[in-house]
Design a protein around this motif. Structure first.
Motif, PDB file in Angstrom:
ATOM      1  N   THR A  24       0.844  -1.187   0.000  1.00  0.00           N
ATOM      2  CA  THR A  24       0.000   0.000   0.000  1.00  0.00           C
ATOM      3  C   THR A  24       0.879   1.235   0.000  1.00  0.00           C
ATOM      4  O   THR A  24       1.751   1.396   0.864  1.00  0.00           O
ATOM      5  CB  THR A  24      -0.917   0.029   1.238  1.00  0.00           C
ATOM      6  OG1 THR A  24      -1.716  -1.157   1.253  1.00  0.00           O
ATOM      7  CG2 THR A  24      -1.816   1.258   1.217  1.00  0.00           C
ATOM      8  N   ILE A  28      -3.150   3.451  -1.309  1.00  0.00           N
ATOM      9  CA  ILE A  28      -3.554   2.802  -2.557  1.00  0.00           C
ATOM     10  C   ILE A  28      -2.894   1.423  -2.616  1.00  0.00           C
ATOM     11  O   ILE A  28      -1.660   1.313  -2.513  1.00  0.00           O
ATOM     12  CB  ILE A  28      -3.152   3.636  -3.782  1.00  0.00           C
ATOM     13  CG1 ILE A  28      -3.795   5.018  -3.729  1.00  0.00           C
ATOM     14  CG2 ILE A  28      -3.524   2.906  -5.075  1.00  0.00           C
ATOM     15  CD1 ILE A  28      -3.326   5.949  -4.831  1.00  0.00           C
ATOM     16  N   ILE A  30      -1.299  -1.679  -4.275  1.00  0.00           N
ATOM     17  CA  ILE A  30      -0.561  -1.819  -5.530  1.00  0.00           C
ATOM     18  C   ILE A  30       0.081  -3.203  -5.594  1.00  0.00           C
ATOM     19  O   ILE A  30       0.837  -3.578  -4.685  1.00  0.00           O
ATOM     20  CB  ILE A  30       0.538  -0.747  -5.644  1.00  0.00           C
ATOM     21  CG1 ILE A  30      -0.076   0.649  -5.681  1.00  0.00           C
ATOM     22  CG2 ILE A  30       1.398  -0.975  -6.887  1.00  0.00           C
ATOM     23  CD1 ILE A  30       0.943   1.762  -5.592  1.00  0.00           C
ATOM     24  N   ALA A  32       2.972  -5.507  -7.029  1.00  0.00           N
ATOM     25  CA  ALA A  32       4.306  -5.223  -7.564  1.00  0.00           C
ATOM     26  C   ALA A  32       5.019  -6.524  -7.878  1.00  0.00           C
ATOM     27  O   ALA A  32       4.753  -7.559  -7.270  1.00  0.00           O
ATOM     28  CB  ALA A  32       5.119  -4.399  -6.564  1.00  0.00           C
ATOM     29  N   ALA A  41       7.793   0.567  -8.020  1.00  0.00           N
ATOM     30  CA  ALA A  41       6.373   0.267  -7.830  1.00  0.00           C
ATOM     31  C   ALA A  41       5.540   1.539  -7.870  1.00  0.00           C
ATOM     32  O   ALA A  41       4.454   1.573  -8.462  1.00  0.00           O
ATOM     33  CB  ALA A  41       6.176  -0.466  -6.507  1.00  0.00           C
ATOM     34  N   GLN A  44       5.341   2.848 -11.423  1.00  0.00           N
ATOM     35  CA  GLN A  44       4.440   2.008 -12.207  1.00  0.00           C
ATOM     36  C   GLN A  44       2.988   2.354 -11.923  1.00  0.00           C
ATOM     37  O   GLN A  44       2.124   2.272 -12.804  1.00  0.00           O
ATOM     38  CB  GLN A  44       4.707   0.532 -11.873  1.00  0.00           C
ATOM     39  CG  GLN A  44       3.889  -0.449 -12.689  1.00  0.00           C
ATOM     40  CD  GLN A  44       4.311  -1.884 -12.411  1.00  0.00           C
ATOM     41  OE1 GLN A  44       5.326  -2.356 -12.924  1.00  0.00           O
ATOM     42  NE2 GLN A  44       3.558  -2.580 -11.582  1.00  0.00           N
ATOM     43  N   ALA A  45       2.704   2.772 -10.701  1.00  0.00           N
ATOM     44  CA  ALA A  45       1.337   3.114 -10.314  1.00  0.00           C
ATOM     45  C   ALA A  45       1.008   4.579 -10.541  1.00  0.00           C
ATOM     46  O   ALA A  45      -0.099   5.027 -10.253  1.00  0.00           O
ATOM     47  CB  ALA A  45       1.128   2.776  -8.839  1.00  0.00           C
TER      48      ALA A  45
END
Length: 888
Positions: A24, A28, A30, A32, A41, A44-45
């Motif tokens: 998180t 959020i 995520i 990975a 990570a 990427q988000a």
């Protein structure tokens, strides 16, 4: 690459059961990838974490502390650039504590950083400027004295301003880790720290420009372009570099129709990395030596004329020759610098308009030898191996090539494979190469002995029972017949011809055969020699014997110098095949219906046969589309005599080449930046070439010149745009079948060469061993010509076109001959002194370059510089000849 735990903070014990950790970040969730860092990570988000010393191409430094985040359960903030993700992590990127740390970091940077943004070369794209603005920092409370270090201006092409430097070490690390040059280093510590060359001398490196691209503050900048435009004034166009066969993607930055600089996209297949040619060699496009009008020979001199007069003259003369002597009295040679569309139009013009198969290129002496060897042994017509797959190979044999000189992108992959992935690199060459420091073994073989080395390795592998019996039994044919021939070749003779010891041969054979995957890379020293076809087949045999064919990380990589040599052959610029390597007898009806004309039945002549036809008068007219036999073909002296006998010599080129000087008509053509099209690299990757600037008036693309001439002869080919030609290619060339231009966005598309009919075998086993034989170069005139000369290219030039680039000329201004120091002493030659190099064919004079990388009895000369006429010293089909050196 498996991450080194020393390079990252692994804060929790690994959980082997989960491959996709869930974490998180800022509330959020995520997913990975395992082994990913927090920063990766977050990126990427789409979650922003500021950085300064971080650079995606290099290992993290965690020195600037700008990327710190807070992780629940830990008392101190952690750098996100090198902290690995873990299941259940809860991360906060924008807490008061984190913001305070970032503000303090930026204030420390700004304390002595010159605030001269209006005149800074990085203005508009400076990471310090952008971070200061985004973090809302108005300045530093404590201002130190402005730095007053001396700007380094004596490096070629690149300038370093220590006053702008924040010592993030991105330039140093990218030079070491990506390029493997190791040219830069950090000198001194603390406030006096700054970047300099490793040896403290003037910068002498690959000049790839990666240090400038990595610099966040403008400390490293391009000398020539930094004052030509502001970043926001530049229009960027994605295209590809055509100078070598790797076909790297790049962005041309333009202001007022002038190319100012080259940048890149890190997401490209070349990872945003360019060599010296791609980064700096573009200025030949704006050379004052460019042809700006057609030239027609009148009263013995070439004089400017309008297009209508040039086209009309060539059309009338050409039709007269065809009426008197038939279409086979006309021939053409094309260049690998042309696009696929240019090449397709070229062969269609000769077959459908002129009515002859007399077309060829310099690929006759290189690519077509490899293509023939692969057809006989693998049943494929063409090559297709991703350069990225080299990172998966456990061992790589680099034979008869220095990739950094011929195809730098390939050389960098090998360096990375050695340094990061522990690949065993075996370098076999008659000269020292740039890969030697990365090699596990260096085999200093004699010139012309590459084929014998392959045979010797095969014999040792068989004797030690290290061959892949299952692969050989299940997937190959003709093994026993090949082995029977190999057994008759004595190992003692192989050792004598190669010049290496049995222990060296045995160790190299063990390393190669015992690797789980192994690849073979070879270039001009193998392909261009008189025994080139057999040498390539012996190397393929070695790959088959060890099972290193047809899988990722295990294959052969032939390397060719010119940019579109693969595409040129795919398009059928050769007498023996139609486009797509199709046999004329099998596709005659199809092409006659498609082109709505009858096609020639004659076999057609190869390049060597064309020269002979000119000498005998059988060929009366010759077209050269970008080709320059006097510079690029073996036995250039013979070509000079042959071209002088042509009744009509027509040249299409950007410049007046040595061959064009003999022409009756010269048509000016557009550069690669001034036209649309596609090109195919050595991976068989088809990519789009985009028009960046308008053509220099009144030049036009090569295909357009041919179309205009066809219309002048009353036989239009129906081409109005490059896209028209590509659409026809997608219908007539099986390998490109149904390919659309929209498929070629970004990195293009890699095509897999098809298996065609061949004489190799008819079983379901795809590979066939080729017969082996030993071969020794004839000892021509050894007493009178005691040195062996081998040729290649300068590290800083690509063909002869790049010798029109002032930037590249600043690195290598002209031709030279490399001589071993002991030989130079014996001859009484000093570095830079003029030396005559003579063979039985011709001679040239060049400055001596004393180089320890050259073994005694061997000399090297680059072929890039036309005025030296190096190839005039050679016989046909070879790149090694015996010479005599005389000090002047």
């Amino acid at each position: 690459m498996k991450r080194n735990p020393k390079d990252s903070h692994d804060l929790f014990s690994p959980d082997e059961g989960r491959k996709m950790p869930l974490l998180t970040i800022d509330d959020i969730e995520i997913p990975a990838s395992d082994g990913m860092t927090i920063l990766e990570a977050a990126n990427q988000a789409g979650i922003w974490i500021p950085t300064l010393c971080y650079y995606p191409k290099i290992t993290p430094s965690d020195s600037c502390r700008m990327c710190v985040v807070e992780i629940e359960g830990l008392s101190r903030p952690m750098t996100s650039c090198n902290t690995l993700v873990k299941e259940g992590m809860r991360i906060h990127t924008d807490t008061p504590r984190v913001r305070n740390i970032r503000e303090e970091v930026m204030k420390l940077v700004l304390m002595d950083h010159p605030l001269e943004c209006p005149i800074c070369p990085a203005a508009g794209e400076c990471e310090i400027q952008n971070l200061t603005y985004r973090l809302g920092i108005s300045g530093s409370g404590d201002i130190m004295g402005t730095r007053s270090g001396e700007v380094v201006k004596n490096w070629p092409l690149i300038q370093y301003d220590p006053n702008l430097c924040i010592t993030c070490l991105r330039c140093v690390k990218v030079c070491h880790e990506v390029i493997g040059a190791g040219a830069l280093a950090l000198h001194d510590l603390g406030y006096n720290a700054q970047i300099g060359t490793t040896d403290g001398k003037v910068l002498d490196c690959d000049f790839c420009g990666e240090c400038v691209e990595a610099c966040p503050s403008g400390a490293m900048s391009y000398k020539e372009s930094k004052n030509l435009a502001r970043s926001w004034e530049l229009r960027k166009t994605q295209t590809i570099c055509p100078l070598c066969s790797s076909g790297c993607r790049m962005e041309m930055n333009v202001k007022d129709n002038t190319i100012v600089r080259i940048t890149t996209n890190p997401a490209s297949h070349n990872k945003g990395t360019l060599c010296v040619g791609g980064r700096f060699g573009y200025d030949f496009i704006h050379s004052e030596e460019r042809l700006v009008s057609p030239l027609l020979r009148k009263d013995g001199s070439l004089v400017p004329v309008f297009w209508e007069e040039g086209l009309s003259h060539v059309s009338r003369k050409l039709q007269s020759i065809i009426i008197e002597s038939g279409p086979d009295s006309v021939a053409g040679l094309a260049s690998p610098r042309l696009t696929n569309e240019d090449c397709y139009a070229f062969q269609k013009f000769f077959r459908a308009v002129i009515g002859t198969n007399n077309i060829d290129s310099e690929a006759r002496f290189s690519f077509l030898r490899v293509q023939r060897a692969l057809e006989l042994t693998c049943g494929v017509k063409g090559v297709a191996n991703k350069l990225e797959n080299l990172l998966e190979t456990e061992a790589v044999l680099v034979i008869g090539i220095d990739p950094i000189e011929e195809t730098p992108a390939l050389g960098w992959k090998i360096k990375i494979a050695s340094r990061k992935y522990d690949s065993n690199v075996l370098v076999a060459n008659s000269r020292d190469t740039s890969l030697d420091p990365f090699a596990r073994m260096r085999l200093r073989i004699r010139p012309y002995s590459e084929s014998e080395l392959a045979l010797g390795m095969m014999k040792v592998i068989l004797d030690l029972d290290l061959w892949d019996g299952k692969f050989v039994r299940d997937r190959t044919t003709n093994f026993l017949s090949m082995k029977g021939l190999l057994d008759k070749i004595p190992l003692k003779g192989i050792l004598k011809r190669t010049g290496i010891s049995f222990e060296e041969l045995q160790e190299a054979s063990r390393i190669f055969a015992q690797a789980s995957t192994a690849s073979i890379i070879f270039g001009g020293d193998v392909i261009l020699q008189e025994n080139g076809l057999q040498c390539v087949m012996n190397l393929v045999n070695l790959a088959l014997l060890t099972g290193n064919m047809g899988q990722s990380g295990a294959s052969i990589y032939p390397v060719f110098e010119k940019g579109n040599i693969v595409g040129l052959c795919d398009m059928g610029v050769m007498p023996e095949y139609m486009p797509g390597y199709q046999d004329m007898a099998e596709v005659r009806d199809f092409f006659e219906k498609t082109w709505k004309t009858r096609l020639p039945f004659s076999r057609g002549k190869t390049a060597t046969e064309i020269a002979r036809g000119l000498e005998t008068g059988e060929i009366r007219s010759l077209f050269l589309a970008g080709a320059d036999p006097l510079t690029d073909y073996p036995n250039a002296g013979r070509w000079a005599s042959a071209l002088n006998k042509a009744e009509l010599l027509v040249v299409q080129d950007m410049f007046v080449s040595p061959s064009a000087e003999l022409a009756h008509c010269v048509f000016p053509v557009a550069s690669f930046a001034e036209k649309e099209g596609t090109m195919t690299n050595i991976e068989h990757r088809v990519q789009r070439l985009n028009q960046v600037i308008p053509p220099l008036s009144p030049t036009m693309p090569d295909w357009s010149v041919l179309e205009e001439l066809a219309r002048s002869m009353g036989k239009s080919m129906g081409f109005f745009r490059a896209a028209d030609i590509f659409n026809e290619i997608s219908r007539t060339v099986p390998l490109y079948k149904s390919l659309a231009l929209d498929d070629l966005k970004d990195d293009g598309k890699i095509l897999t060469p098809f298996q065609g009919t061949s004489q190799r075998n008819t079983s379901d086993r795809p590979y066939s061993f080729a017969p082996v034989r030993t071969w020794e170069a004839p000892d021509r005139e050894a007493a009178q010509y005691p040195y062996e000369m081998i040729v290649g290219r300068s590290m800083y030039h690509f063909g002869s076109t790049s010798t029109r680039s002032k930037k590249l000329l600043s690195l290598c201004s002209g031709g030279y001959v490399e001589i071993n120091p002991e030989d130079a002493t014996e001859l009484g030659v000093k570095d830079g002194a003029r030396v005559e190099v003579a063979s039985t064919q011709s001679a040239f004079v060049a400055p001596a370059k004393i180089a320890s990388r050259i073994r005694r009895g061997l000399v090297f000369a680059p072929v890039n510089f036309p005025k030296f006429g190096v190839y005039r010293l050679f016989n046909e089909n070879t790149n090694v000849c015996r010479v005599r050196l005389t000090a002047l």
